[in-house]
Enzyme design. Sequence first.
Site, PDB file in Angstrom:
ATOM      1  CE  LYS A 210      -3.543   2.305   2.701  1.00  0.00           C
ATOM      2  NZ  LYS A 210      -4.444   2.181   3.844  1.00  0.00           N
TER       3      LYS A 210
ATOM      4  CE  LYS B 255      -5.400   1.661  -0.791  1.00  0.00           C
ATOM      5  NZ  LYS B 255      -6.122   1.763   0.441  1.00  0.00           N
TER       6      LYS B 255
HETATM    7  C1  PBG Z   1      -7.315   3.153   5.622  1.00  0.00           C
HETATM    8  C2  PBG Z   1      -7.502   3.088   4.138  1.00  0.00           C
HETATM    9  C3  PBG Z   1      -7.283   4.075   3.163  1.00  0.00           C
HETATM   10  C4  PBG Z   1      -7.702   3.538   1.949  1.00  0.00           C
HETATM   11  C5  PBG Z   1      -8.098   2.227   2.199  1.00  0.00           C
HETATM   12  N1  PBG Z   1      -7.958   1.966   3.555  1.00  0.00           N
HETATM   13  C6  PBG Z   1      -6.849   5.491   3.309  1.00  0.00           C
HETATM   14  C7  PBG Z   1      -5.467   5.826   3.664  1.00  0.00           C
HETATM   15  O1  PBG Z   1      -4.615   4.969   3.871  1.00  0.00           O
HETATM   16  O2  PBG Z   1      -5.238   7.017   3.817  1.00  0.00           O
HETATM   17  C8  PBG Z   1      -7.734   4.246   0.622  1.00  0.00           C
HETATM   18  C9  PBG Z   1      -8.786   3.756  -0.324  1.00  0.00           C
HETATM   19  C10 PBG Z   1      -9.150   4.681  -1.435  1.00  0.00           C
HETATM   20  O3  PBG Z   1      -8.533   5.748  -1.625  1.00  0.00           O
HETATM   21  O4  PBG Z   1     -10.093   4.350  -2.158  1.00  0.00           O
HETATM   22  N2  PBG Z   1      -6.042   3.327   6.056  1.00  0.00           N
END
Ligand code: PBG
Length: 339
Positions: A208, A261
Amino acid sequence: MPARSAAAARAPAPRTLPVRLRRLRRSRALRDWVAETDVGLRRLVYPIFVRPGSGSPEPVPSMPGVARHPVRALATLAPRLEAEGIRSVLLFGVGRTKDDEGSDAWAPDGVVPEAIRAIRRAAPELVIVTDVCLCAYTRHGHCGVLHDGAVENDATVDRLGRVAVAHAAAGADVVAPSAMMDGQVAGLRDALDGAGFASTAVLAYSTKHASAFYGPFREAEGSAPATGDRRGYQMDVRNAREAIREMALDAAEGADLLMVKPAGTSLDLLARAREIFPQPLVAYQVSGEYAMLKAAAAQGVVEERAAVEETLAAIRRAGADLIVTYFARDVARWRREVA
Ligand code: PBG
């Protein structure tokens, strides 16, 4: 033989091409016949934002077509999704209250456990995945517990374990830790097994990235960090070998599925991971990717359906088994129109 002009007679005979790839591109039927990649509805996971309270869904301004749904609305939404052909959902909760630790995230009667129970009752066949994080429940908006301004890893993993157990107890099929703490998959696995939820699967948000494309999501969730950013725990987009290490660690810790992602900026990682890992691979087409396509389509810059189908096909071609996308319902509608 037709008469040949003097010029044609002087020209060399046309070469016979043994391979003409255009032969199989001549008609839609031929193209569909030999297509290597399908984006079937069973491949798509639909994210749902669940908020406390009642009333009607609140639209998210930066994400046309996306809303925050009160738990009460899920009893009608879930069967509708099922009827549209959606097979799985990913739940995000908006906290009822926020504190330094994000304790509402693991409350047994919190919005996500209530949402799980409501969906289970109304649409028993839907696969229910839940996001396991603290950022929508902490006052400071970070994904974990702060100590001296930094997110404390192991204390956070402990809290994430509690969240996963609350979701599993309510009936989630799959829990997906997204906080990017080291050891979070093993932590969840231990917590789940210890609480009697050995059958609950873990989908690891392995790779991520600290991304500029989460903005609309943070608006939807009210989860932007109050100070600083998430670079101290989310991955640097410049690193691919490190991404493989993240996935290898999560696999070794017992992750049942691995996620990358944002999807569009990680196609190389999907392709590499496909070669290395036998686990199902998931790609998340995130809020910013959705919002950009919607905005471009609204301005007439791209044709929405064609552009979206192209991104989803590319994500599947790169190696994803499953795609989390806010377009899932649009795709379901387009598939119905074809039939
Ligand atoms: C929680 C989380 C996030 C996303 C998924 N889980 C936000 C972040 O990490 O700031 C992003 C998903 C999206 O942008 O569609 N931490």
